[in-house]
Write a protein that holds these residues in place. Structure first.
Motif, PDB file in Angstrom:
ATOM      1  N   GLY A  43       0.827  -1.216   0.000  1.00 15.81           N
ATOM      2  CA  GLY A  43       0.000   0.000   0.000  1.00 15.81           C
ATOM      3  C   GLY A  43       0.857   1.260   0.000  1.00 15.81           C
ATOM      4  O   GLY A  43       0.550   2.227  -0.690  1.00 15.81           O
ATOM      5  N   ASP A  66      -2.945  -4.290  -6.067  1.00 14.34           N
ATOM      6  CA  ASP A  66      -2.298  -4.366  -4.746  1.00 14.34           C
ATOM      7  C   ASP A  66      -3.046  -5.417  -3.924  1.00 14.34           C
ATOM      8  O   ASP A  66      -4.199  -5.216  -3.562  1.00 14.34           O
ATOM      9  N   ARG A  79       1.331   0.194  12.533  1.00 12.40           N
ATOM     10  CA  ARG A  79       0.617   0.729  11.370  1.00 12.40           C
ATOM     11  C   ARG A  79      -0.647   1.476  11.789  1.00 12.40           C
ATOM     12  O   ARG A  79      -1.398   1.021  12.649  1.00 12.40           O
ATOM     13  N   ARG A  87      -5.984  -1.209  12.177  1.00 13.45           N
ATOM     14  CA  ARG A  87      -6.831  -2.250  11.583  1.00 13.45           C
ATOM     15  C   ARG A  87      -7.038  -3.405  12.549  1.00 13.45           C
ATOM     16  O   ARG A  87      -6.116  -3.821  13.237  1.00 13.45           O
TER      17      ARG A  87
HETATM   18 ZN    ZN Z   1      -2.214  -2.887   1.955  1.00 14.06          ZN
END
Ligand code: ZN
Ligand code: AP5
Length: 215
Positions: free
Chosen positions: A14, A84, A123, A156
């Motif tokens: 990403g 992706d 992240r 996430r």
């Molecule tokens: Zn990703």
């Protein structure tokens, strides 16, 4: 140009997609982002995908292949696109070939599992745009925070350490076979370039390595 970005969860697909899509003026087709958007919108597809994603497992090939075929038929994909997170299984790669899609380059971002686990814990994502940051390696800049939607950065669900381990297992079992799949295709077909970059380098060094290899 038509590109495939291949790599383990958290390898930086990403992150590099943000830069490559600008450079080549092509849309990013992230199956993960599309599925997360469907979950958020509460669609039938989202309901089916949620359990698999939360468990770190793959969504069925049938659903994914249908979703990508529909997406690449759209007008903005006429001049190319960057895939992706797709294909991620041999049947998905076969579907690309069977659909007659001519891929220019497969870019593998190589990162060992130990590094992946460190990356996932830091992240943070901006869900509406799909932009990805890292608390230490790639913190958001002031202008990123204050974007048009004003939505916060979140972690996430599938970045919890126990799910990351399952995602890595799934990667090694089901996606890593695509490395030899595409190196074999590239050996027979000079129109397809196979590029492998060391994804443990800093983000801008990975970018430069990709651009250099594409020349
Ligand atoms: Zn990703
Ligand atoms: P998806 O969203 O595709 O997740 P993934 O492949 O697991 O990859 P990630 O998005 O986690 O990582 P990334 O490589 O994009 O890394 P990033 O740039 O964010 O899929 C999620 C789920 O959807 C799957 O588990 C599956 O259930 C389902 N799914 C999706 N596609 C499917 C398909 N085709 N078939 C079936 N199911 C499918 O970077 C990670 C972190 O590292 C960031 O914090 C970033 O800032 C940092 N970072 C990046 N590069 C560097 C660097 N060079 N140095 C230091 N830090 C870096």
């Amino acid at each position: 140009m038509k590109f495939i970005l291949l790599g383990a969860p958290g390898a930086g697909k990403g992150t590099q997609a943000q830069f490559l899509t600008k450079q080549f003026n092509i849309p990013q087709i992230s199956t993960g982002d599309m599925l997360r958007a469907a979950i958020k919108a509460g669609t039938e597809l989202g309901k089916q995908a949620k359990a698999a994603i939360d468990a770190g497992q793959l969504v069925t090939d049938e659903i994914i292949i249908g979703m990508v075929k529909e997406r690449i038929a759209q007008e903005d994909c006429a001049n190319g696109f960057l895939l992706d997170g797709f294909p991620r299984t041999v049947p998905q790669a076969d579907a690309v070939a069977e659909a007659g899609v001519e891929i220019d380059a497969v870019i593998e971002i190589d990162v060992p599992d130990e590094e992946i686990v460190k990356r996932m814990s830091g992240r943070r994502c901006h869900m509406p745009s799909g932009r990805t940051y890292h608390t230490v390696y790639n913190p958001p800049k002031e202008e990123d925070k204050d974007d048009e939607t004003g939505e916060d950065l979140i972690q996430r669900e599938d970045d919890k350490p126990e799910v990351v381990k399952d995602r890595l297992d799934v990667y090694h079992e089901q996606t890593a076979p695509l490395i030899s799949y595409y190196t074999d295709v590239a050996a027979k077909n000079p129109a397809l370039k196979y590029i492998k970059v060391d994804g443990t380098q800093p983000i801008d060094a990975v970018e430069s390595a990709i651009i250099e290899s594409l020349k």
